[in-house]
Design a protein around this motif. Structure first.
Motif, mmCIF file in Angstrom:
data_model
loop_
_atom_site.group_PDB
_atom_site.id
_atom_site.type_symbol
_atom_site.label_atom_id
_atom_site.label_comp_id
_atom_site.label_asym_id
_atom_site.label_seq_id
_atom_site.Cartn_x
_atom_site.Cartn_y
_atom_site.Cartn_z
ATOM 1 N N LEU A 19 -7.998 4.576 -7.972
ATOM 2 C CA LEU A 19 -8.481 4.023 -6.700
ATOM 3 C C LEU A 19 -9.349 5.022 -5.968
ATOM 4 C CD1 LEU A 19 -6.653 5.340 -4.087
ATOM 5 C CD2 LEU A 19 -4.899 4.145 -5.368
ATOM 6 N N THR A 20 -10.122 4.500 -5.017
ATOM 7 C CA THR A 20 -10.876 5.362 -4.110
ATOM 8 C C THR A 20 -10.763 4.743 -2.720
ATOM 9 O OG1 THR A 20 -12.978 6.473 -3.705
ATOM 10 C CG2 THR A 20 -13.113 4.263 -4.639
ATOM 11 N N ALA A 21 -11.482 5.287 -1.755
ATOM 12 C CA ALA A 21 -11.355 4.757 -0.387
ATOM 13 C C ALA A 21 -12.714 4.740 0.300
ATOM 14 C CB ALA A 21 -10.388 5.623 0.403
ATOM 15 N N LEU A 43 -8.593 1.009 0.907
ATOM 16 C CA LEU A 43 -8.444 1.517 -0.452
ATOM 17 C C LEU A 43 -9.088 0.523 -1.409
ATOM 18 C CD1 LEU A 43 -4.715 2.711 -0.551
ATOM 19 C CD2 LEU A 43 -6.761 4.092 -0.189
ATOM 20 N N THR A 55 -1.007 9.436 -7.473
ATOM 21 C CA THR A 55 -1.418 8.068 -7.147
ATOM 22 C C THR A 55 -2.844 7.792 -7.629
ATOM 23 O OG1 THR A 55 0.002 7.938 -5.201
ATOM 24 C CG2 THR A 55 -1.913 6.487 -5.223
ATOM 25 N N ILE A 56 -3.747 8.748 -7.399
ATOM 26 C CA ILE A 56 -5.164 8.488 -7.697
ATOM 27 C C ILE A 56 -5.481 8.712 -9.173
ATOM 28 C CG2 ILE A 56 -7.540 9.196 -7.193
ATOM 29 C CD1 ILE A 56 -6.736 9.666 -4.339
ATOM 30 N N CYS A 106 -13.587 -5.363 -4.632
ATOM 31 C CA CYS A 106 -13.786 -3.926 -4.890
ATOM 32 C C CYS A 106 -15.274 -3.627 -5.028
ATOM 33 C CB CYS A 106 -13.055 -3.492 -6.161
ATOM 34 S SG CYS A 106 -11.267 -3.456 -5.980
ATOM 35 N N LEU A 141 -9.033 -0.586 -5.068
ATOM 36 C CA LEU A 141 -8.137 -0.402 -6.212
ATOM 37 C C LEU A 141 -8.866 -0.726 -7.523
ATOM 38 C CD1 LEU A 141 -4.899 -1.939 -4.647
ATOM 39 C CD2 LEU A 141 -5.691 0.427 -4.593
ATOM 40 N N ALA A 149 -6.159 -2.580 1.710
ATOM 41 C CA ALA A 149 -6.496 -2.372 0.299
ATOM 42 C C ALA A 149 -7.086 -3.654 -0.269
ATOM 43 C CB ALA A 149 -5.254 -1.983 -0.492
ATOM 44 N N VAL A 185 0.848 -1.202 0.000
ATOM 45 C CA VAL A 185 0.000 0.000 0.000
ATOM 46 C C VAL A 185 0.882 1.249 0.000
ATOM 47 C CG1 VAL A 185 -1.804 1.244 1.234
ATOM 48 C CG2 VAL A 185 -1.898 -1.246 1.104
ATOM 49 N N LEU A 219 -4.008 1.762 6.479
ATOM 50 C CA LEU A 219 -5.122 1.500 5.571
ATOM 51 C C LEU A 219 -4.944 0.098 5.012
ATOM 52 C CD1 LEU A 219 -5.160 4.699 3.339
ATOM 53 C CD2 LEU A 219 -7.090 3.884 4.670
ATOM 54 N N ASP A 261 -4.737 13.508 -3.952
ATOM 55 C CA ASP A 261 -3.672 12.669 -3.403
ATOM 56 C C ASP A 261 -3.251 13.095 -2.005
ATOM 57 O OD1 ASP A 261 -3.391 10.847 -5.356
ATOM 58 O OD2 ASP A 261 -1.510 11.596 -6.156
#
Ligand code: HEM
Length: 444
Positions: free
Chosen positions: A334-336, A357, A432-433, A76, A359, A69, A36, A67, A220
């Motif tokens: 990705l989101t969270a 997260l 990253t996002i 997801c 992915l 993932a 991660v 976090l 980010d």
């Protein structure tokens, strides 16, 4: 220029120290192989797909960054659709709220970087992302008010605008022969469409584009004290423009999105702050994402033998190229989500307020959902729908508009510039996002 006060300098030093400590701790974990942490640090984040594959293999990957993932399509989708997960803490406070209940025990580490007071929390989360940062019931109410922006009647208007704008941009690019795909097509197309959608006066268009780029970097997280201040400044300027726009639309209503929202404001269905944040979200959500879609699509087609030629031969394949890009190399990687109650995830007891997260890009390469997933094929029949526009309550409101803009851009590019070829390397953004090329030199 006003000099900063001693207390604001002290605050900046404290925040700077905290950000540096967080980044160094994350980098150390990345070096030691924490998957991660690797998503957030160079060089690993430049090509995150090997890390995604590692995380997919773990089911629920637990990390000392505080976090977890998930990266398989099934996990997801499960998290995105499960109403027990939200985007705020279980008690409704934002994720960086002071004294947040985010301690993850056992194999999960403490977040280790909790802001100590409200001022610092607002510097760490300087941009109000409207719907993206809301849970029900506020999210449900506001989303209902925003939905007419993307009604089919409006989409027809947006198609005409997208075609007109793309034609103009390609005319200019053709004259030059060599051009930058991002600067000269993929970026100006969505920004012009959103400016028209919100009826932003053309004199403000350049500032508007600059804000969109700056605000997108907030996704980010804050990189430095100067980044925090830049975001706070940009937000303040954007809010001023949108507040002014509301006044103008109220005095002189039109058929645009803001005029429609002003009606809801005057009917007491939303606050001025909510309207201004929503307008700002449309700018952030609809700009870099669509830019990356066009950039990633052309890059993938140019890098995969026969794909660009297939599109040139049959430009109606443009819609397929858009879908394949969304699966293969999506603009939003990705989101969270945060658990609002204790729940079971991939065989692990996931505690209240633990973050995960999701992915999206890893799900698109899951061989269980997409056969031969590392191959880009614009003729692919996607039996499992990709998650590039998320899923559940926050499913992208602009998905139809994004597809339309992507399809128009790729189709017209193939029709008008069949010999398009790269003249240099596509330089990636380092986020990253949001993933996409920053520059991409090409020749017509
Ligand atoms: C290829 C382009 C695009 C991609 C890949 C994309 C992707 C996404 C994703 C993944 C989310 C949900 C994030 C989450 O679940 O946490 C989202 C939400 C959203 N998107 Fe998009 N988007 C794109 C284009 C657009 C456009 C053009 C607009 C509008 C102008 C837009 C407006 C929104 C809004 C308003 C939300 C918030 C929905 C909510 O929270 O209920 N998007 N988008």
């Amino acid at each position: 220029m006003a000099l900063p006060s001693a207390s604001s300098l002290r605050d900046d030093l404290a925040l700077g120290g905290r950000i540096t400590a967080m980044r160094l701790a994350g980098l150390a974990l990345a070096v030691r192989g924490d998957p991660v942490a690797r998503l957030m640090h160079k060089p690993w984040r430049l090509d995150p797909y090997p890390t995604y594959a590692a995380i997919r293999g773990e089911g629920l990957a637990r990390s000392r960054v505080g976090l977890s993932a998930v990266g398989t399509h099934a996990l997801c989708e499960q998290v995105l659709r499960d109403r027990r997960f939200g985007v705020r803490l279980a008690d409704g406070r934002p994720p960086f709220a002071p004294e947040a209940e985010t301690k993850q025990t056992g194999e999960h580490a403490d977040r280790g970087a909790r802001p100590s007071d409200d001022a610092e929390a607002s510097l760490l989360e300087p941009v109000d992302l409207s719907l993206l940062g809301m849970d029900p019931p506020d999210h449900t109410r506001l989303r209902r008010l925003a939905a007419p922006t993307f009604a089919p009647r409006r989409l027809q208007q947006y198609r005409a605008i997208a075609e007109e704008v793309t034609a103009g941009l390609l005319d200019d690019a053709a004259v030059r022969g060599r051009f930058d795909l991002v600067r000269d097509l993929a970026a100006p197309l969505p920004i012009t469409v959103i400016a028209r959608l919100l009826a932003i006066p053309s004199v403000d268009a350049d500032r508007f584009a600059r804000w969109g780029r700056a605000l997108a970097t907030a996704l980010d997280g804050v990189r430095s004290v100067s980044h925090a201040h830049e975001l706070a400044r940009t937000t303040a300027e954007a809010r001023e423009l949108f507040t002014d726009l509301v006044d103008r639309r109220r005095a002189d209503p039109g058929d645009d999105v803001v005029s429609g929202l002003v009606e809801a404001l005057d009917a007491g269905q939303m606050s001025l702050d909510e309207l201004v944040s929503l307008a700002q979200l449309l700018l952030v959500a609809g700009f870099e994402t669509t830019t990356n879609l066009v950039g990633n699509a052309v890059r993938a087609m140019q890098a995969t033998p026969g794909q660009w030629e297939a599109l040139v031969e049959d430009p109606t394949l443009a819609a397929g190229a858009v879908e394949e890009t969304l699966r293969y190399d999506p603009p939003v990687q990705l989101t969270a989500r945060i658990a609002h109650e204790e729940t079971e995830l991939a065989g692990v007891t996931f505690r209240r307020n633990w973050g995960v997260l999701v992915l999206i890009a890893a799900a698109g390469r899951d061989p269980q959902a997409h056969p031969d997933p590392d191959r880009f094929d614009l003729r692919r029949e996607q039996t499992t729908p990709h998650l590039a526009f998320s899923g559940g309550a926050h499913y992208c409101l602009g998905a139809a508009l994004a597809r339309l803009e992507g399809e128009v851009a790729l189709r017209m590019l193939a029709e008008r510039m069949p010999g398009l070829r790269p003249t240099g390397r596509a330089v990636p953004k380092t986020a990253t996002i949001l993933r996409g090329p920053r520059t991409f030199p090409v020749a017509a």
